[in-house]
Write a protein that holds these residues in place. Structure first.
Motif, PDB file in Angstrom:
ATOM      1  N   TYR A   1     -36.700  54.256   9.331  1.00  0.00           N
ATOM      2  CA  TYR A   1     -37.410  55.426   8.185  1.00  0.00           C
ATOM      3  C   TYR A   1     -37.017  56.210   7.391  1.00  0.00           C
TER       4      TYR A   1
ATOM      5  N   VAL B   1     -37.911  49.473  12.517  1.00  0.00           N
ATOM      6  CA  VAL B   1     -38.389  49.452  10.698  1.00  0.00           C
ATOM      7  C   VAL B   1     -38.960  51.089  11.192  1.00  0.00           C
ATOM      8  N   SER B   2     -39.455  51.564  12.167  1.00  0.00           N
ATOM      9  CA  SER B   2     -39.988  52.975  12.067  1.00  0.00           C
ATOM     10  C   SER B   2     -39.207  53.513  12.856  1.00  0.00           C
TER      11      SER B   2
ATOM     12  N   TYR C   1     -47.192  50.398   1.870  1.00  0.00           N
ATOM     13  CA  TYR C   1     -46.701  50.855   3.386  1.00  0.00           C
ATOM     14  C   TYR C   1     -46.352  49.859   4.239  1.00  0.00           C
ATOM     15  N   GLN C   2     -46.731  48.271   3.414  1.00  0.00           N
ATOM     16  CA  GLN C   2     -46.309  47.158   3.851  1.00  0.00           C
ATOM     17  C   GLN C   2     -44.579  46.641   2.686  1.00  0.00           C
TER      18      GLN C   2
ATOM     19  N   ALA D   1     -37.078  45.967   6.548  1.00  0.00           N
ATOM     20  CA  ALA D   1     -37.128  45.294   7.351  1.00  0.00           C
ATOM     21  C   ALA D   1     -35.754  43.876   6.905  1.00  0.00           C
TER      22      ALA D   1
ATOM     23  N   THR E   1     -42.253  49.352   2.158  1.00  0.00           N
ATOM     24  CA  THR E   1     -41.513  49.910   2.595  1.00  0.00           C
ATOM     25  C   THR E   1     -41.157  48.831   3.495  1.00  0.00           C
ATOM     26  N   LYS E   2     -41.941  48.240   4.834  1.00  0.00           N
ATOM     27  CA  LYS E   2     -41.711  47.928   6.182  1.00  0.00           C
ATOM     28  C   LYS E   2     -40.765  46.588   4.964  1.00  0.00           C
ATOM     29  N   ASP E   3     -41.088  45.663   4.737  1.00  0.00           N
ATOM     30  CA  ASP E   3     -40.890  44.884   4.036  1.00  0.00           C
ATOM     31  C   ASP E   3     -39.472  45.221   3.590  1.00  0.00           C
TER      32      ASP E   3
ATOM     33  N   GLU F   1     -54.622  42.418   5.645  1.00  0.00           N
ATOM     34  CA  GLU F   1     -54.658  43.892   6.132  1.00  0.00           C
ATOM     35  C   GLU F   1     -55.299  45.475   6.493  1.00  0.00           C
TER      36      GLU F   1
ATOM     37  N   GLU G   1     -41.567  45.752  13.497  1.00  0.00           N
ATOM     38  CA  GLU G   1     -42.013  47.256  13.429  1.00  0.00           C
ATOM     39  C   GLU G   1     -41.284  49.083  14.124  1.00  0.00           C
TER      40      GLU G   1
END
Length: 287
Positions: free
Chosen positions: A271, A267-268, A120-121, A128, A123-125, A85, A264
Motif C-alpha cells: 500500500y 496488499v497491506s 477500503y475494498q 490487488a 483500495t484492496k481491489d 462486509e 490481503e
C-alpha cells in the motif's frame, strides 16, 4: 481482535474528523457556553482544521487517487459486497446494538461506515490488480501455516457455577440423582451469562478457559458430568454435550482461503509504496 473490529477502530477517528471538518458550518452559532461566554462553531472549526486538517486532507487525497485509479481499471465495489462486509463486521461485534454503541461513541453513522468499507475494498481491489501470487506460493504458505487452517479439538459443554464447595456438592448430588442439569443451572448457577440457557457455554477451544476447568472439560466423554471443579471464579459442575475431534486441513479445501489471506497481506505490504508511486504520477496542489 478480528479484521473487522480492527477496521472499524482504524476508520473511526479519520471518518469522524472528515465529517466534522468537511461538513463544518461557517455560521457563528455557538457550540458551548462557559459561564455565559460563548464558544462559537467557527472557533471549533478552526481548531479542528489546525489540529487535524492536514491528516484529513491527506486521507481525502489518497482516497481520490484510489478512486481515479479504480475508474481507469474499471473497478467498482457492489452494494452486495459492502453489505456482506458490514454484516461480518456486525457479527464480529456480537450484533447491531454493539456496533451502534461503537458508532455513537465515535460520532459515526452506518452510512459513513459503509462508505469507508467501500473505500477500503476499492483500495484492496485496485492494488490487488497489480499483484500476482503463484500456485506454488499458495501451497508453500499452506504448508508453513497448516495448523491454523485445521479444525482444532473442541468441546460443547454446560456448567453450573456455585460460590462454595458445599453448595456445589449439594447440586452435584441432585444431578447424580437424575435431576435435569439445565433446570438446575437455571435455578442455582451464579453465571448470569449462561444460567438462562441452562448453563450452555457453547463451543470451547483450548486456551479459552481456566486451566483447571479446561483440563476437566477435555477429559470428559460425551454426556459425562464432572465432579466439583474449583477455579478462580468459584466451584463448577461441568457436563459435556458434544465433542469435535481435531481435524487436519486439506489444501484443496482451503486453497481459496489461503490465497485470500496472502493477497490481503501482500496488499497491506504494497500500500505505502503503491500510493507513493501514484502520488508522483498525479499533479497534486494543496491550498
Amino acid at each position: 481482535m478480528t479484521v473487522y473490529k480492527r477496521f472499524l477502530r482504524m476508520i473511526a477517528l479519520p471518518c469522524a474528523l472528515i465529517v466534522m471538518l468537511v461538513g463544518c458550518s461557517e455560521s457563528s452559532d455557538y457550540v458551548a457556553k462557559v459561564e455565559g461566554e460563548l464558544i462559537l462553531q467557527t472557533e471549533l472549526d478552526e481548531a479542528l482544521r489546525n489540529q487535524y486538517g492536514a491528516e484529513v486532507l491527506d486521507t481525502l487525497i489518497n482516497n481520490k487517487i484510489v478512486e481515479m485509479e479504480a475508474k481507469k481499471e474499471g473497478i467498482t465495489v457492489s452494494d452486495e459486497t459492502i453489505q456482506t462486509e458490514y454484516d461480518e463486521l456486525v457479527e464480529s461485534y456480537g450484533g447491531e446494538d454493539a456496533v451502534q454503541d461503537v458508532l455513537e461513541e465515535n460520532g459515526l453513522t452506518i452510512d459513513s461506515v459503509k462508505d469507508n468499507i467501500r473505500m477500503y475494498q476499492l483500495t484492496k481491489d485496485v492494488i490487488a490488480a497489480s499483484i500476482e501470487i503463484a500456485d506454488e506460493e499458495v501451497a508453500q504458505y499452506f504448508t508453513d501455516n497448516k495448523d491454523s487452517y485445521g479444525q482444532a479439538e473442541q468441546v460443547v459443554a454446560s456448567h453450573i457455577q456455585l460460590e462454595d464447595e458445599a453448595a456445589a456438592k449439594e447440586v452435584l448430588a441432585k444431578v447424580q440423582a437424575g435431576e435435569d442439569f439445565a433446570e438446575l443451572a437455571q435455578s442455582f448457577s451464579l453465571d448470569v451469562d449462561t444460567s438462562d440457557e441452562g448453563g450452555d457455554l457453547g463451543y470451547i477451544s483450548r486456551g479459552q478457559m481456566d486451566e483447571s476447568f479446561e483440563e476437566v472439560v477435555f477429559s470428559l466423554e460425551k454426556g459425562a458430568v464432572s465432579e466439583v471443579v474449583q477455579t478462580a471464579e468459584g466451584y463448577h459442575i461441568i457436563k459435556v454435550t458434544s465433542k469435535v475431534p481435531a481435524e487436519e486441513a486439506v489444501f484443496d479445501d482451503v486453497k481459496e482461503e489461503v490465497y485470500a489471506t496472502m493477497l490481503e497481506e501482500r496488499v497491506s505490504e504494497a500500500y505505502t509504496s503503491w500510493l507513493t508511486e501514484k502520488k508522483e504520477q498525479y499533479e497534486i496542489k494543496t491550498k
